[in-house]
Design a protein around this motif. Structure first.
Motif, mmCIF file in Angstrom:
data_model
loop_
_atom_site.group_PDB
_atom_site.id
_atom_site.type_symbol
_atom_site.label_atom_id
_atom_site.label_comp_id
_atom_site.label_asym_id
_atom_site.label_seq_id
_atom_site.Cartn_x
_atom_site.Cartn_y
_atom_site.Cartn_z
ATOM 1 N N LEU B 299 0.743 -1.160 0.173
ATOM 2 C CA LEU B 299 0.008 -0.020 0.044
ATOM 3 C C LEU B 299 0.847 1.396 -0.037
ATOM 4 O O LEU B 299 0.630 2.273 -0.738
ATOM 5 C CB LEU B 299 -1.010 -0.190 1.436
ATOM 6 C CG LEU B 299 -2.445 0.652 1.221
ATOM 7 C CD1 LEU B 299 -3.145 -0.080 0.134
ATOM 8 C CD2 LEU B 299 -2.826 0.572 2.501
ATOM 9 N N ALA B 300 2.018 1.051 0.895
ATOM 10 C CA ALA B 300 2.632 2.336 1.075
ATOM 11 C C ALA B 300 3.276 2.826 -0.170
ATOM 12 O O ALA B 300 3.581 4.165 -0.296
ATOM 13 C CB ALA B 300 3.592 1.996 2.081
ATOM 14 N N VAL B 301 3.955 1.973 -1.140
ATOM 15 C CA VAL B 301 4.277 2.600 -2.501
ATOM 16 C C VAL B 301 3.660 3.495 -3.175
ATOM 17 O O VAL B 301 4.131 4.626 -3.422
ATOM 18 C CB VAL B 301 5.054 1.568 -3.209
ATOM 19 C CG1 VAL B 301 5.670 1.859 -4.400
ATOM 20 C CG2 VAL B 301 5.903 0.459 -2.524
ATOM 21 N N GLY B 302 2.480 3.131 -3.372
ATOM 22 C CA GLY B 302 1.660 4.094 -4.096
ATOM 23 C C GLY B 302 1.129 5.325 -3.178
ATOM 24 O O GLY B 302 1.200 6.408 -3.856
ATOM 25 N N VAL B 303 0.817 4.950 -1.821
ATOM 26 C CA VAL B 303 0.739 6.298 -1.000
ATOM 27 C C VAL B 303 1.714 7.446 -1.005
ATOM 28 O O VAL B 303 1.847 8.347 -1.383
ATOM 29 C CB VAL B 303 0.406 5.992 0.446
ATOM 30 C CG1 VAL B 303 0.190 7.243 1.252
ATOM 31 C CG2 VAL B 303 -0.749 4.859 0.567
ATOM 32 N N ALA B 304 3.160 6.609 -1.044
ATOM 33 C CA ALA B 304 4.393 7.436 -0.994
ATOM 34 C C ALA B 304 4.706 8.182 -2.270
ATOM 35 O O ALA B 304 5.025 9.282 -2.482
ATOM 36 C CB ALA B 304 5.630 6.677 -0.841
ATOM 37 N N ALA B 305 4.000 7.559 -3.411
ATOM 38 C CA ALA B 305 4.292 8.219 -4.713
ATOM 39 C C ALA B 305 3.286 9.462 -4.671
ATOM 40 O O ALA B 305 3.524 10.694 -5.282
ATOM 41 C CB ALA B 305 3.769 7.360 -5.895
ATOM 42 N N LEU B 306 2.042 9.339 -4.231
ATOM 43 C CA LEU B 306 1.058 10.445 -4.206
ATOM 44 C C LEU B 306 1.712 11.643 -3.468
ATOM 45 O O LEU B 306 1.479 12.602 -3.645
ATOM 46 C CB LEU B 306 -0.393 9.843 -3.751
ATOM 47 C CG LEU B 306 -1.200 8.827 -4.637
ATOM 48 C CD1 LEU B 306 -2.306 8.441 -4.122
ATOM 49 C CD2 LEU B 306 -1.244 9.886 -6.000
ATOM 50 N N VAL B 307 1.909 11.103 -2.086
ATOM 51 C CA VAL B 307 2.651 12.050 -1.256
ATOM 52 C C VAL B 307 3.658 12.806 -1.773
ATOM 53 O O VAL B 307 3.841 14.018 -1.773
ATOM 54 C CB VAL B 307 2.901 11.335 0.092
ATOM 55 C CG1 VAL B 307 3.918 12.411 0.818
ATOM 56 C CG2 VAL B 307 1.933 10.923 0.782
ATOM 57 N N LEU B 308 4.531 12.308 -2.359
ATOM 58 C CA LEU B 308 6.049 12.931 -2.893
ATOM 59 C C LEU B 308 5.354 13.711 -3.998
ATOM 60 O O LEU B 308 5.896 14.883 -4.241
ATOM 61 C CB LEU B 308 6.969 11.815 -3.427
ATOM 62 C CG LEU B 308 7.838 11.110 -2.321
ATOM 63 C CD1 LEU B 308 8.531 10.070 -2.852
ATOM 64 C CD2 LEU B 308 8.651 12.077 -1.615
ATOM 65 N N ALA B 309 4.464 13.316 -5.057
ATOM 66 C CA ALA B 309 4.210 13.929 -6.033
ATOM 67 C C ALA B 309 3.407 15.166 -5.745
ATOM 68 O O ALA B 309 3.409 16.247 -6.222
ATOM 69 C CB ALA B 309 3.188 13.302 -6.877
#
Lengths: 397, 397
Positions: B299-309
């Motif tokens: 889950l975290a990979v996708g969330v991290a992508a959104l957070v970083l973006a």
DNA sequence: CTGGATAATGCTGAGCAGTTTACTAATTCA
DNA sequence: TGAATTAGTAAACTGCTCAGCATTATCCAG
């Protein structure tokens, strides 16, 4: 949606501003033209434009020879030189200072090389010298500047510092806002370079028609800037677009594929190596093509993440490598097709490495505009920093 | 920035609206209170509120016993029941219909189970039956409804269809807008469920204080909805937030870690399996904890992508699994710390599976508001769809 | 060179919205 | 019962836009 009540004076102010917007960026206009553009009656425009002239925001152009029948109309021109702003790009290898009038016309531009290893103090000194030269060249003093925006590499926080990370040596302790505030009493703003370049692309670049833009800064460093619904996306902590920090996104190592390409002259600096590979790929060199494909493959993951997250209209390929867009864009498109649901348009930047400073100019102009909107327009003069609300000195609007 | 000129009538309209905003969502208010809130003078508010009463937008509450000294003031109340909107959630397993007044108070709510395999026709028939029941329960006709918003799974295009992908069987050919337009003459809008849930969290949920929100819909399906600068981010093609489509982001397979956990009862349905694993993890079961950790890691990979973006202020963990936030949030936070530059707040949704319908209600209310802003407020009545600009029937504002 | 056509300008009065000020009405408390 | 307090209302005033008409400057045809 905090709609607040309005009265007559506010209405006049708004109409005044609508005249300014109608005047600016257009050739000298007659009252009738302005009335049409601003949606006001001719007499109303007349008195408004009169008071703009007496305030110094506009000037009259007395009618000359007129080819059309009838009484020739006076034309009014926005006094773009009533004020000026500075856009500054503090890069690793160079400093770029742009002086612009209120219409966005560049009055002076100065580029100065900087030692990549220079400490913040030396770098800021180089900035100071460039600013001095530009101001002297235009016959101006710091007090004539209405807003200053500076672009630097790395995520910029609300105070204008880049504490998280930056490739500029020692810069995480530098405070460019404080440094410039010593010389300029006007608002000073620091912003991330990718974000500024994105702003520039929408202003004078290849994406002026789009409201949703992902700008890709491709060079020895890779970064991104986002324009969403026509507005720059800064992020709650100023770190929007930093998708490159994700490990699954290989932006950090992507340019390495180019330098590692067999056949690159051993003496070449990193930037030259990349240029060599792009040229070789253009000439059909198989190994160079492979290197470029590897590079784009790594690039594409991060771009795809941004595209999937935001679904933009346009992706702009900019930065130092944008000159090689002819060999990168097509492979990039193919890679993106694999990853994305809906492929946005892919365009190559034409602004080159002036985009950051240009975006800084645009943001400085926006700062001036927002001040006009909130404070109304008195006679034109350099605004002073608002010291009362000092919590976010870097985000005045 | 196309500021356009204003005249008196427009000014009156704006002040009228500012009174409406000041009236709505507040307890019955005196003229003096309204004057303070709207920034207008007392006499001005008086005449405006009078005309609102005669138009039917507001009603008077005659003064009762007043404990304070002085002449008791009449109080004015926004007539929230002057109009109503429908928010509808068409899910895989259920249909949820909410009827709300103009203040966002829910008048009727109806949930109906639907066969997960039901074809679009049967599903829409179930929706129709639920709408009928709700309207009958409130003693209303379709003509009394001012706006309808529908939430469905999958990226929704401008025409309200989900042609790209959707877990609803056969739904890629369905046209819910056309179906509902046959019964409702008011604007009908279809939107993605994650986006609506995000809107709901900002409206009545756990993120009402934030302007930049990443909403994570965690359940058998994983998705995301974005609120940026206080506004729903739809994306140029309506596909914003679909980061799950990226292969490097394992959102599709993430829930599989839960079902594959050793010890899950073989008879359990997928949803029950997840609940069992979460409960076991809560009880300290080592294998269950491992499964949850694997799940959160994906889950975290996708969330991290959104957070970083996007660098949001808040990440909201919602959806069917949000009841198990107590065992997910902490591992998720740890994973995010590894990936992100700046960790946003992490909050668990409390709206449960009503969030989608609630967000639909909010969007329908926004549609009503935007129509008031653009068309001004005549006497309250159900708006008709604007057939003149039919290019984007799903995005009327 | 002169008078008519044309189009922009300037002016005046009407109308409108909101503010200010002053006055009246309704209530509580001493 | 009257003083204090607050709400409602009316009139005067300000400032803006707009419509329409008179004025002015220019071109062009005769």
């Amino acid at each position: 949606m905090a709609t607040t009540g309005t009265d007559l004076s506010r209405m006049r102010e708004m109409n005044m501003l609508s005249i300014v917007w109608a005047l600016r960026g257009n050739p000298p206009s007659t009252v009738t033209e302005l009335a049409g553009r601003a949606g006001l009656s001719r007499p109303a425009v007349d008195v408004l434009v009169q008071s703009l002239v007496t305030d110094g925001w506009a000037e009259v152009e007395e009618p000359g020879t007129n080819s059309v029948v009838g009484r020739p109309a006076r034309r009014f021109r926005f006094r773009a030189d009533a004020g000026h702003v500075l856009g500054i790009d503090i890069g690793v290898h160079k400093v770029l200072v742009m002086l612009s009038d209120l219409e966005g016309n560049l009055v002076q531009t100065l580029r100065r090389p900087v030692d990549p290893e220079a400490a913040p103090k030396a770098r800021l000194a180089a900035v100071d010298r460039a600013i001095d030269k530009v101001l002297r060249g235009a016959g101006m003093a710091p007090a004539d500047i209405w807003a200053v925006t500076v672009g630097v590499t790395g995520p910029v926080d609300a105070s204008g510092r880049t504490t998280l990370s930056t490739p500029l040596p020692g810069w995480h302790t530098a405070d460019p806002v404080a440094h410039l505030a010593a010389r300029f009493s006007c608002p000073v703003q620091v912003e991330n370079d990718c974000k500024l370049a994105a702003v520039a692309e929408r202003w004078k670049g290849v994406a002026s028609d789009a409201d949703d833009i992902v700008f890709l800064l491709a060079g020895l460093r890779t970064g991104a800037g986002l324009i969403l619904d026509g507005a720059l996306r800064r992020g709650h902590g100023g770190a929007a677009g930093e998708i490159g920090a994700l490990k699954a996104v290989r932006w950090l190592s992507a340019p390495g594929h180019l330098e590692a390409c067999p056949g690159v002259p051993a003496t070449a600096a990193p930037g030259e190596a990349a240029a060599w590979v792009f040229q070789a790929a253009r000439d059909g060199d198989r190994q160079a093509r492979t290197a470029v494909r590897r590079y784009t493959r790594d690039l594409a993951v991060g771009v795809a993440a941004l595209v999937l997250a935001l679904d933009p209209q346009v992706v702009v390929y900019g930065g130092g490598f944008s000159r090689s867009a002819d060999v990168v864009l097509e492979p990039l498109r193919q890679e993106l097709t694999k990853h994305c649901l809906r492929l946005p348009e892919l365009r190559a930047s034409t602004l080159g490495d002036e985009s950051v400073a240009l975006g800084a100019v645009r943001l400085a102009l926006d700062e001036v505009d927002s001040r006009l909107l909130s404070d109304g327009l008195a006679a034109p003069s350099a605004p002073r920093r608002d010291t009362s609300r000092s919590e976010e000195p870097n985000r005045p609007n």
